[in-house]
Design a protein around this motif. Structure first.
Motif, PDB file in Angstrom:
ATOM      1  N   GLN A  25       0.818  -1.211   0.000  1.00  0.00           N
ATOM      2  CA  GLN A  25       0.000   0.000   0.000  1.00  0.00           C
ATOM      3  C   GLN A  25       0.853   1.264   0.000  1.00  0.00           C
ATOM      4  O   GLN A  25       0.445   2.297  -0.516  1.00  0.00           O
ATOM      5  CB  GLN A  25      -0.938   0.001   1.204  1.00  0.00           C
ATOM      6  N   GLU A  26       2.062   1.186   0.559  1.00  0.00           N
ATOM      7  CA  GLU A  26       2.945   2.350   0.611  1.00  0.00           C
ATOM      8  C   GLU A  26       3.778   2.483  -0.661  1.00  0.00           C
ATOM      9  O   GLU A  26       4.602   3.380  -0.768  1.00  0.00           O
ATOM     10  CB  GLU A  26       3.895   2.253   1.811  1.00  0.00           C
ATOM     11  N   ASP A  27       3.618   1.572  -1.612  1.00  0.00           N
ATOM     12  CA  ASP A  27       4.426   1.516  -2.838  1.00  0.00           C
ATOM     13  C   ASP A  27       5.913   1.417  -2.534  1.00  0.00           C
ATOM     14  O   ASP A  27       6.750   1.964  -3.249  1.00  0.00           O
ATOM     15  CB  ASP A  27       4.159   2.737  -3.732  1.00  0.00           C
ATOM     16  N   SER A  28       6.260   0.707  -1.471  1.00  0.00           N
ATOM     17  CA  SER A  28       7.663   0.555  -1.102  1.00  0.00           C
ATOM     18  C   SER A  28       8.137  -0.894  -1.220  1.00  0.00           C
ATOM     19  O   SER A  28       9.289  -1.184  -0.936  1.00  0.00           O
ATOM     20  CB  SER A  28       7.884   1.046   0.328  1.00  0.00           C
ATOM     21  N   GLU A  29       7.255  -1.770  -1.659  1.00  0.00           N
ATOM     22  CA  GLU A  29       7.594  -3.184  -1.742  1.00  0.00           C
ATOM     23  C   GLU A  29       6.776  -3.833  -2.849  1.00  0.00           C
ATOM     24  O   GLU A  29       5.605  -3.510  -3.043  1.00  0.00           O
ATOM     25  CB  GLU A  29       7.271  -3.844  -0.400  1.00  0.00           C
ATOM     26  N   PHE A  30       7.423  -4.739  -3.592  1.00  0.00           N
ATOM     27  CA  PHE A  30       6.726  -5.485  -4.636  1.00  0.00           C
ATOM     28  C   PHE A  30       7.402  -6.830  -4.820  1.00  0.00           C
ATOM     29  O   PHE A  30       8.464  -7.091  -4.262  1.00  0.00           O
ATOM     30  CB  PHE A  30       6.677  -4.702  -5.961  1.00  0.00           C
ATOM     31  N   LEU A  71      18.396   4.315  -5.465  1.00  0.00           N
ATOM     32  CA  LEU A  71      17.393   3.630  -4.651  1.00  0.00           C
ATOM     33  C   LEU A  71      18.070   2.470  -3.931  1.00  0.00           C
ATOM     34  O   LEU A  71      18.579   1.548  -4.560  1.00  0.00           O
ATOM     35  CB  LEU A  71      16.251   3.093  -5.515  1.00  0.00           C
ATOM     36  N   LYS A  72      18.087   2.528  -2.611  1.00  0.00           N
ATOM     37  CA  LYS A  72      18.660   1.441  -1.826  1.00  0.00           C
ATOM     38  C   LYS A  72      17.537   0.463  -1.498  1.00  0.00           C
ATOM     39  O   LYS A  72      16.540   0.832  -0.884  1.00  0.00           O
ATOM     40  CB  LYS A  72      19.297   1.980  -0.549  1.00  0.00           C
ATOM     41  N   VAL A  73      17.704  -0.786  -1.922  1.00  0.00           N
ATOM     42  CA  VAL A  73      16.654  -1.790  -1.746  1.00  0.00           C
ATOM     43  C   VAL A  73      17.223  -3.043  -1.103  1.00  0.00           C
ATOM     44  O   VAL A  73      18.429  -3.256  -1.066  1.00  0.00           O
ATOM     45  CB  VAL A  73      15.989  -2.170  -3.096  1.00  0.00           C
ATOM     46  N   GLU A  74      16.327  -3.858  -0.613  1.00  0.00           N
ATOM     47  CA  GLU A  74      16.650  -5.185  -0.096  1.00  0.00           C
ATOM     48  C   GLU A  74      15.889  -6.182  -0.959  1.00  0.00           C
ATOM     49  O   GLU A  74      14.697  -6.014  -1.210  1.00  0.00           O
ATOM     50  CB  GLU A  74      16.194  -5.269   1.362  1.00  0.00           C
ATOM     51  N   VAL A  75      16.575  -7.218  -1.439  1.00  0.00           N
ATOM     52  CA  VAL A  75      15.960  -8.216  -2.314  1.00  0.00           C
ATOM     53  C   VAL A  75      16.092  -9.583  -1.648  1.00  0.00           C
ATOM     54  O   VAL A  75      17.185  -9.994  -1.280  1.00  0.00           O
ATOM     55  CB  VAL A  75      16.628  -8.236  -3.707  1.00  0.00           C
ATOM     56  N   VAL A  92      11.215  -7.261  -3.454  1.00  0.00           N
ATOM     57  CA  VAL A  92      12.064  -6.073  -3.500  1.00  0.00           C
ATOM     58  C   VAL A  92      11.438  -5.042  -2.575  1.00  0.00           C
ATOM     59  O   VAL A  92      10.277  -4.672  -2.739  1.00  0.00           O
ATOM     60  CB  VAL A  92      12.171  -5.518  -4.942  1.00  0.00           C
ATOM     61  N   ARG A  93      12.225  -4.603  -1.574  1.00  0.00           N
ATOM     62  CA  ARG A  93      11.718  -3.644  -0.584  1.00  0.00           C
ATOM     63  C   ARG A  93      12.615  -2.419  -0.577  1.00  0.00           C
ATOM     64  O   ARG A  93      13.836  -2.512  -0.449  1.00  0.00           O
ATOM     65  CB  ARG A  93      11.705  -4.271   0.800  1.00  0.00           C
ATOM     66  N   LEU A  94      11.994  -1.238  -0.727  1.00  0.00           N
ATOM     67  CA  LEU A  94      12.722   0.018  -0.707  1.00  0.00           C
ATOM     68  C   LEU A  94      13.162   0.337   0.716  1.00  0.00           C
ATOM     69  O   LEU A  94      12.354   0.344   1.640  1.00  0.00           O
ATOM     70  CB  LEU A  94      11.844   1.151  -1.236  1.00  0.00           C
ATOM     71  N   ILE A  95      14.462   0.590   0.889  1.00  0.00           N
ATOM     72  CA  ILE A  95      14.994   0.969   2.195  1.00  0.00           C
ATOM     73  C   ILE A  95      15.087   2.484   2.289  1.00  0.00           C
ATOM     74  O   ILE A  95      14.644   3.082   3.270  1.00  0.00           O
ATOM     75  CB  ILE A  95      16.373   0.314   2.431  1.00  0.00           C
ATOM     76  N   GLU A  96      15.674   3.114   1.272  1.00  0.00           N
ATOM     77  CA  GLU A  96      15.762   4.578   1.264  1.00  0.00           C
ATOM     78  C   GLU A  96      16.038   5.094  -0.138  1.00  0.00           C
ATOM     79  O   GLU A  96      16.571   4.385  -0.983  1.00  0.00           O
ATOM     80  CB  GLU A  96      16.849   5.083   2.211  1.00  0.00           C
TER      81      GLU A  96
END
Length: 107
Positions: A25-30, A71-75, A92-96
């Motif tokens: 919902q926050e558009d920070s993870e897919f 874009l710093k992400v965690e996969v 894929v999750r957006l960290i910052e």
């Protein structure tokens, strides 16, 4: 004939095909889902190595590519066909969002 050749060449160089699903919902993870992974062709894992993340290089490629656009992400792996699942799924999750760092001084 030209159209047929063009579509053939495109098909030959198309290595990975992924679908993007499961947006938060926050558009920070897919979730990236891949039904057919050519990196897993002809690979069989022994029973004692079923948890091995054989295609972990994909996580690094995605993480590195997104870092290039700040874009710093965690996969992470969610599912894998080598584990008996029907598809490979990566979360894929957006960290910052990183700021541009300009290494030179402006005069």
């Amino acid at each position: 004939m030209m159209q047929m050749r063009g579509s053939q060449n495109t098909r030959d160089f198309k290595l990975l095909e992924m679908q993007v699903t499961g947006w938060s919902q926050e558009d920070s993870e897919f979730i990236l889902q891949m039904d057919d992974n050519p990196l897993l062709d002809f690979v069989e894992l022994p029973e004692d190595l079923r948890g091995l993340k054989y295609c972990n290089v994909l996580c690094g490629v995605i993480r590195g590519a997104l870092e290039m656009v700040n874009l710093k992400v965690e996969v992470d792996y969610l599912r894998c066909t080598l584990w008996g699942d029907e598809a490979l799924e990566l979360r894929v999750r957006l960290i910052e969002k990183m700021e541009d760092k300009y290494p030179f001084e402006d005069d």
